[in-house]
Write a protein that holds these residues in place. Structure first.
Motif, PDB file in Angstrom:
ATOM      1  N   LEU A  73       1.123  -1.308  -0.154  1.00 51.35           N
ATOM      2  CA  LEU A  73      -0.079  -0.109   0.434  1.00 51.35           C
ATOM      3  C   LEU A  73       0.677   1.154  -0.106  1.00 51.35           C
ATOM      4  O   LEU A  73       0.725   2.193  -0.278  1.00 51.35           O
ATOM      5  CB  LEU A  73      -1.046   0.200   1.204  1.00 51.35           C
ATOM      6  CG  LEU A  73      -2.121  -0.970   1.220  1.00 51.35           C
ATOM      7  CD1 LEU A  73      -2.844  -0.935   2.281  1.00 51.35           C
ATOM      8  CD2 LEU A  73      -3.157  -0.624   0.076  1.00 51.35           C
ATOM      9  N   VAL A  74       1.612   0.772   1.210  1.00 52.91           N
ATOM     10  CA  VAL A  74       2.722   2.375   0.684  1.00 52.91           C
ATOM     11  C   VAL A  74       3.329   2.880  -0.982  1.00 52.91           C
ATOM     12  O   VAL A  74       3.808   3.722  -1.023  1.00 52.91           O
ATOM     13  CB  VAL A  74       4.007   2.398   2.072  1.00 52.91           C
ATOM     14  CG1 VAL A  74       5.254   3.226   2.115  1.00 52.91           C
ATOM     15  CG2 VAL A  74       3.347   2.043   3.462  1.00 52.91           C
ATOM     16  N   GLY A  75       4.475   1.113  -1.335  1.00 50.25           N
ATOM     17  CA  GLY A  75       4.014   1.862  -2.354  1.00 50.25           C
ATOM     18  C   GLY A  75       3.920   2.630  -3.825  1.00 50.25           C
ATOM     19  O   GLY A  75       4.209   3.027  -4.050  1.00 50.25           O
ATOM     20  N   ALA A  76       2.475   2.117  -3.319  1.00 49.22           N
ATOM     21  CA  ALA A  76       1.190   2.319  -3.847  1.00 49.22           C
ATOM     22  C   ALA A  76       1.178   3.517  -4.628  1.00 49.22           C
ATOM     23  O   ALA A  76       0.930   4.270  -5.200  1.00 49.22           O
ATOM     24  CB  ALA A  76      -0.105   1.022  -4.467  1.00 49.22           C
ATOM     25  N   ALA A  77       1.310   3.785  -3.433  1.00 49.73           N
ATOM     26  CA  ALA A  77       0.684   5.488  -2.830  1.00 49.73           C
ATOM     27  C   ALA A  77       1.471   6.537  -2.983  1.00 49.73           C
ATOM     28  O   ALA A  77       1.394   7.453  -3.992  1.00 49.73           O
ATOM     29  CB  ALA A  77       0.210   5.401  -1.185  1.00 49.73           C
ATOM     30  N   VAL A  78       3.235   5.644  -3.516  1.00 48.13           N
ATOM     31  CA  VAL A  78       4.185   7.352  -3.513  1.00 48.13           C
ATOM     32  C   VAL A  78       4.077   6.724  -5.113  1.00 48.13           C
ATOM     33  O   VAL A  78       4.427   7.776  -5.442  1.00 48.13           O
ATOM     34  CB  VAL A  78       5.731   6.015  -3.221  1.00 48.13           C
ATOM     35  CG1 VAL A  78       6.703   6.687  -3.404  1.00 48.13           C
ATOM     36  CG2 VAL A  78       5.276   6.289  -1.030  1.00 48.13           C
ATOM     37  N   ALA A  79       3.784   5.414  -5.235  1.00 47.88           N
ATOM     38  CA  ALA A  79       4.081   5.973  -6.643  1.00 47.88           C
ATOM     39  C   ALA A  79       2.752   6.836  -7.434  1.00 47.88           C
ATOM     40  O   ALA A  79       2.876   7.423  -8.800  1.00 47.88           O
ATOM     41  CB  ALA A  79       3.810   4.511  -7.869  1.00 47.88           C
ATOM     42  N   TRP A  80       1.498   6.617  -6.974  1.00 47.75           N
ATOM     43  CA  TRP A  80       0.030   7.774  -7.183  1.00 47.75           C
ATOM     44  C   TRP A  80       0.487   9.150  -7.332  1.00 47.75           C
ATOM     45  O   TRP A  80       0.651   9.733  -7.421  1.00 47.75           O
ATOM     46  CB  TRP A  80      -1.050   7.334  -6.562  1.00 47.75           C
ATOM     47  CG  TRP A  80      -1.615   8.092  -6.924  1.00 47.75           C
ATOM     48  CD1 TRP A  80      -2.494   8.934  -5.692  1.00 47.75           C
ATOM     49  CD2 TRP A  80      -2.689   7.724  -7.567  1.00 47.75           C
ATOM     50  NE1 TRP A  80      -3.355   9.746  -7.179  1.00 47.75           N
ATOM     51  CE2 TRP A  80      -3.658   8.837  -7.486  1.00 47.75           C
ATOM     52  CE3 TRP A  80      -2.690   7.289  -8.925  1.00 47.75           C
ATOM     53  CZ2 TRP A  80      -4.965   9.547  -8.600  1.00 47.75           C
ATOM     54  CZ3 TRP A  80      -3.877   7.184  -9.934  1.00 47.75           C
ATOM     55  CH2 TRP A  80      -4.501   8.685 -10.103  1.00 47.75           C
TER      56      TRP A  80
END
Length: 424
Positions: free
Chosen positions: A15-22
């Protein structure tokens, strides 16, 4: 760590990685950046490089030359020679060659470089003075000229008068009607630009010549010219079968000014349908070129005399030594050569130490246990074995800390060691 905890941590990391990518997708935007590296070394060395490539891009055959030596093999018919360099050091013979080349059918484009001197009756320009082309400062045009004096038919206009604008190829001038000329002069929106009128064209071409200078045709030979509001900046006249175009300045064709106004178009217009040669330097002949051209036989004789003098100075003094035979096999020569090699490679001290080791080796052979004795006892034992005084033995066997010794000392030391070794 339990299995459920690991799954929870993995999901949290995802989830953290997806948030950073977004976040990066929403905020990062690519943008172009133009980095100016400046002109290339070739362009900095040649201010007319853009003009040369521009003409090649129009399909013309363009060559460049660093001096007027190119004139010797350059045909006249169908060729245009553009002098871009200073003509300050051009010789009278080179000026005559330029005019002769033009008379045979060439097109010469040249820049006026000197102002006309009324007192001397010349400008010192050996190329333009015979053609009657005079250059003045625009601010001096009205000095000494009467504005109310009418001009006779067929006479050349004085320096203070500017002829009506004309094109380069016998154009139909719009200034034929005086009323229309006055109206156009009043409506001139670009008084500082030179206007070149062409036949069947509604508007003139605009050239950015320097308005500080004015060309005057004192012999009334020019059949076409181009003017700004106050001065003439281009004159064209026929010379024999050729054509001469005179400009007040050629800086309009440098890289920084070529794309301004119609400067590039004028270069193409003057050189169209011909092969072009750009001369970047117009220096006079060097001393070597003049000597080669006028005195080749004298230079050849001087070279032969110098060769004979060098051959005479290189003769041997005294009789020649006979060439040694390749079949000789003398042991003394080999020994001497080996000794010279060791002397060059190892030095005097190394040779002396070799003799000292040889003396110690012979002493060990005659007296077992010799090497275990103190130095003083070894020297005394050597004295008893050789019947030589201990002082002579100590002088021969003492060490030498210095890397080199004199030739006399080396000879004396070798003699003592040889006597000691022979006595053993």
């Amino acid at each position: 760590m339990s299995r459920s905890t690991r799954w929870l941590l993995g999901a949290l990391a995802l989830l953290v990685g997806a948030a950073v990518a977004w976040y990066l997708y929403q905020n990062l935007r690519p943008y172009p950046e133009k980095i100016e590296h400046g002109a290339s070394p070739e362009a900095r060395a040649n201010p007319y490089l853009a003009a040369e490539r521009f003409l090649r891009g129009r399909g013309l055959q363009v060559d460049s030359a660093k001096g007027l030596e190119v004139l010797d093999g350059l045909p006249s018919q169908g060729h245009t020679l553009v002098l871009l360099g200073s003509r300050e050091n051009v010789t009278p013979a080179q000026n005559r060659a330029l005019l002769d080349w033009t008379r045979r059918g060439g097109h010469l484009i040249v820049t006026a470089e000197r102002l006309w001197d009324e007192k001397d009756g010349k400008s010192g320009d050996l190329l333009l003075d015979p053609l009657g082309i005079q250059q003045y400062l625009t601010e001096d045009l009205d000095k000494g000229a009467s504005a109310d004096k009418p001009e006779a038919d067929g006479e050349a206009a004085p320096p203070g008068k500017v002829p009506p604008p004309k094109g380069v190829e016998q154009p139909a001038s719009p200034a034929a009607d005086p009323a229309k000329a006055e109206e156009e002069e009043d409506e001139d929106s670009y008084p500082d630009l030179t206007k070149l009128y062409l036949e069947n064209e509604q508007a003139p071409a605009y050239i950015g010549f320097d308005t500080e200078y004015h060309l005057y045709d004192s012999k009334n030979l020019a059949y076409a010219w181009a003017n700004s509001h106050d001065a003439t900046h281009l004159l064209q006249l026929q010379l024999g079968d050729g054509l001469v175009t005179v400009l007040t300045d050629n800086w309009i064709w440098q890289t920084a000014n070529l794309d301004a106004y119609d400067n590039a178009w004028l270069l193409w217009y003057l050189t169209q349908d011909s092969a072009v040669t750009l001369v970047y330097r117009a220096d006079g002949d060097s001393l070597l070129n003049l000597l080669l051209r006028n005195y080749p036989q004298a230079l050849l004789a001087l070279a032969l005399l110098l060769a004979l003098a060098l051959w005479r100075a290189g003769l041997r003094q005294g009789p020649l030594q006979p060439v040694p035979s390749r079949a000789r096999r003398q042991l003394v020569e080999h020994l001497r050569a080996g000794a010279d090699f060791l002397l060059r490679q190892r030095g005097h001290v190394a040779l002396v130490q070799g003799l000292q080791r040889d003396v110690l080796r012979r002493a060990r052979q005659r007296q077992p246990g010799f090497e275990r004795l103190p130095i003083a006892e070894q020297w005394q034992l050597l004295g008893r074995m050789t019947r030589l005084p201990v002082s002579a033995i100590s002088q021969a066997m003492r060490p030498y800390p210095a890397p080199r010794m004199s030739a006399a000392e080396f000879t004396r030391q070798v003699a003592h060691l040889q006597s000691l070794r022979n006595a053993l």
